[in-house]
Scaffold this motif. Structure first.
Motif, short mmCIF file in Angstrom:
data_model
loop_
_atom_site.label_atom_id
_atom_site.label_comp_id
_atom_site.label_asym_id
_atom_site.label_seq_id
_atom_site.Cartn_x
_atom_site.Cartn_y
_atom_site.Cartn_z
N GLY A 26 0.83 -1.20 0.00
CA GLY A 26 0.00 0.00 0.00
C GLY A 26 0.86 1.24 0.00
N GLU A 27 0.43 2.27 -0.73
CA GLU A 27 1.16 3.53 -0.75
C GLU A 27 0.84 4.35 0.50
OE1 GLU A 27 0.46 5.70 -4.33
OE2 GLU A 27 1.65 4.33 -5.57
N GLY A 28 1.73 5.28 0.81
CA GLY A 28 1.49 6.18 1.94
C GLY A 28 1.91 5.58 3.26
N THR A 29 1.22 5.97 4.31
CA THR A 29 1.62 5.62 5.67
C THR A 29 1.15 4.24 6.11
OG1 THR A 29 -0.36 6.67 6.61
CG2 THR A 29 1.61 8.04 6.35
N SER A 30 0.25 3.59 5.35
CA SER A 30 -0.35 2.34 5.82
C SER A 30 -0.64 1.39 4.66
CB SER A 30 -1.66 2.61 6.57
OG SER A 30 -1.43 3.33 7.76
N PHE A 31 -0.72 0.11 5.00
CA PHE A 31 -1.14 -0.88 4.00
C PHE A 31 -2.62 -0.75 3.70
CE2 PHE A 31 -2.94 -5.18 3.22
CZ PHE A 31 -2.48 -5.31 1.93
N CYS A 32 -3.47 -0.90 4.73
CA CYS A 32 -4.92 -0.80 4.51
C CYS A 32 -5.62 -0.68 5.86
CB CYS A 32 -5.43 -2.02 3.75
SG CYS A 32 -7.22 -2.02 3.48
N ALA A 33 -6.41 0.38 6.01
CA ALA A 33 -7.11 0.64 7.27
C ALA A 33 -8.42 -0.12 7.38
CB ALA A 33 -7.38 2.13 7.41
N GLY A 34 -8.73 -1.01 6.44
CA GLY A 34 -9.98 -1.75 6.48
C GLY A 34 -11.10 -1.01 5.79
N LEU A 35 -12.32 -1.34 6.14
CA LEU A 35 -13.48 -0.76 5.46
C LEU A 35 -13.57 0.73 5.74
CD1 LEU A 35 -15.99 -1.53 3.75
CD2 LEU A 35 -17.25 -1.69 5.90
N ASP A 36 -13.79 1.51 4.69
CA ASP A 36 -14.01 2.94 4.82
C ASP A 36 -15.31 3.15 5.60
OD1 ASP A 36 -14.63 5.66 4.43
OD2 ASP A 36 -13.66 5.68 2.47
N THR A 37 -15.22 3.81 6.76
CA THR A 37 -16.40 3.95 7.61
C THR A 37 -17.51 4.74 6.94
OG1 THR A 37 -15.37 5.87 8.69
CG2 THR A 37 -15.11 3.74 9.76
N SER A 38 -17.18 5.52 5.91
CA SER A 38 -18.23 6.26 5.20
C SER A 38 -19.13 5.31 4.42
CB SER A 38 -17.61 7.29 4.26
OG SER A 38 -16.89 6.66 3.21
N SER A 39 -18.69 4.06 4.25
CA SER A 39 -19.50 3.07 3.53
C SER A 39 -20.54 2.41 4.42
CB SER A 39 -18.58 2.00 2.93
OG SER A 39 -17.67 2.56 2.02
N PHE A 40 -20.46 2.63 5.75
CA PHE A 40 -21.37 1.94 6.65
C PHE A 40 -22.83 2.26 6.37
CE2 PHE A 40 -18.25 1.29 10.45
CZ PHE A 40 -17.57 0.35 9.69
N GLY A 41 -23.10 3.50 6.00
CA GLY A 41 -24.49 3.89 5.77
C GLY A 41 -24.94 3.73 4.34
N ARG A 42 -24.08 3.14 3.50
CA ARG A 42 -24.42 3.02 2.08
C ARG A 42 -25.56 2.03 1.87
NH1 ARG A 42 -23.20 -0.26 -2.33
NH2 ARG A 42 -22.15 -1.73 -0.94
N GLU A 43 -26.55 2.45 1.11
CA GLU A 43 -27.65 1.55 0.76
C GLU A 43 -27.22 0.67 -0.41
OE1 GLU A 43 -30.64 0.98 2.02
OE2 GLU A 43 -30.33 2.39 3.67
N PRO A 44 -27.44 -0.64 -0.34
CA PRO A 44 -27.09 -1.51 -1.47
C PRO A 44 -27.86 -1.13 -2.72
CG PRO A 44 -27.60 -2.81 0.51
CD PRO A 44 -28.02 -1.39 0.78
N ALA A 45 -27.22 -1.26 -3.86
CA ALA A 45 -27.91 -1.01 -5.12
C ALA A 45 -29.01 -2.05 -5.31
CB ALA A 45 -26.90 -1.08 -6.27
N PRO A 46 -30.08 -1.69 -6.01
CA PRO A 46 -31.20 -2.64 -6.18
C PRO A 46 -30.78 -3.97 -6.79
CG PRO A 46 -31.80 -0.44 -6.91
CD PRO A 46 -30.34 -0.39 -6.65
N ASP A 47 -29.77 -3.95 -7.67
CA ASP A 47 -29.36 -5.18 -8.33
C ASP A 47 -28.12 -5.81 -7.69
OD1 ASP A 47 -27.64 -3.16 -9.03
OD2 ASP A 47 -27.47 -3.74 -11.15
N GLU A 48 -27.74 -5.32 -6.52
CA GLU A 48 -26.55 -5.86 -5.86
C GLU A 48 -26.83 -7.26 -5.33
OE1 GLU A 48 -23.79 -4.62 -2.06
OE2 GLU A 48 -24.36 -3.06 -3.51
N PRO A 49 -25.96 -8.24 -5.63
CA PRO A 49 -26.20 -9.61 -5.17
C PRO A 49 -26.20 -9.72 -3.66
CG PRO A 49 -24.52 -9.54 -6.90
CD PRO A 49 -24.75 -8.13 -6.47
N GLU A 50 -26.93 -10.67 -3.13
CA GLU A 50 -26.88 -10.97 -1.70
C GLU A 50 -25.50 -11.53 -1.35
OE1 GLU A 50 -29.13 -10.40 0.55
OE2 GLU A 50 -30.80 -9.78 -0.74
N LEU A 51 -25.11 -11.35 -0.08
CA LEU A 51 -23.81 -11.86 0.35
C LEU A 51 -23.69 -13.37 0.15
CD1 LEU A 51 -23.19 -9.89 3.68
CD2 LEU A 51 -22.15 -9.49 1.44
#
Length: 268
Positions: free
Chosen positions: A60-85
């Motif tokens: 990863g570039e910069g100061t870190s490899f990967c901080a995990g999930l972007d917390t701004s994605s927590f409130g994201r609504e799934p797209a209507p055609d997004e597959p189930e997990l």
């Protein structure tokens, strides 16, 4: 290789067949947003069928490899055609698992260099690599339960054989942060090095000097170790060896070794 230039993941190819794959969102510590998921998968797909590829270094570039999930994605609504997990959209994986399992599925060895922060999904992605080099002061944690979730990006499948069961349970249940040096003790890192990318690149270069057919066969065997029984593995060893013995690359490996010179292999 067909891979579109973007601002999430880059691929650089060296003449020795080593690809440098980098997460390129340093202002967000390479946190995983929807586009990052897509670009990581695309990078793995682009490399999968690349002729002449012998090893991959993932960092990863910069100061870190990967901080995990972007917390701004927590409130994201799934797209209507997004597959189930539960839908298997990438063979044995869903999209979120594929960002980690794609590196295990890649036919050549992958060496991951970990520095700075490596949390949550970042650890699961790193666990998809064959080998992990961590800086001693890297900050690592399996974070999902902090957010009321469970690790679900391939971690449980990839951690088998790496981490002692009770240690893994404690790390998952508590989200305790640990260092790169501790990751070595726990089994989540292969080596600790102050310069993880340089160490990873040196290992990749060493791998690139081996018979590429044998390296790919060895990775296939390693991937089967956790799931197959002893009888099956014994047969798989024999099948892989039978396919390699007396081939041009195998003979070249012998001749180069006997002559104490660099080998000149034909690429897969």
């Amino acid at each position: 290789m067909h891979f579109q230039t973007n601002d999430r993941v880059s691929i650089e190819l060296a003449g020795d067949g080593v690809a440098q794959v980098r997460l390129t969102r340093p202002d967000k510590m390479n946190a995983l947003d929807p586009e990052m998921f897509e670009r990581i998968i695309q990078a793995g797909q682009a490399l999968h069928s690349m002729k002449g590829l012998r090893a991959v270094v993932f960092s990863g570039e910069g100061t870190s490899f990967c901080a995990g999930l972007d917390t701004s994605s927590f409130g994201r609504e799934p797209a209507p055609d997004e597959p189930e997990l539960t839908e298997r959209t990438y063979g044995d994986s869903n999209k979120f698992q594929q960002v980690a399992t794609v590196w295990r599925k890649l036919p050549v060895p992958v060496i991951c260099a970990i520095h700075g922060v490596c949390f949550g999904g970042g650890i699961q992605i790193a666990s998809g690599a064959d080998i992990r080099i961590a800086s001693p002061d890297a900050r690592m944690a399996i974070m999902e339960l902090k957010w009321g979730l469970v690790p679900d990006m391939g971690g449980y499948a990839l951690w088998r054989g790496l981490v002692r069961d009770d240690i893994l349970r404690e790390l998952v249940y508590t989200n305790r942060q640990f260092s790169g040096a501790q990751a070595l003790e726990y089994g989540l890192a292969t080596f600790v090095d102050e310069h993880p990318i340089a160490r990873a690149t040196a290992i990749a270069a060493e791998i690139a000097n081996r018979n590429p057919h044998a390296i790919r066969a060895a990775k296939r065997l390693h991937n089967k170790m956790a799931d197959e029984n002893g009888d099956t593995l014994l047969m798989e060893e024999s099948l892989e060896q039978h396919a390699i013995m007396r081939t041009k690359n195998q003979i070249e490996a012998v001749m180069a070794g006997m002559g104490k010179r660099a080998a000149n292999f034909e690429d897969v």
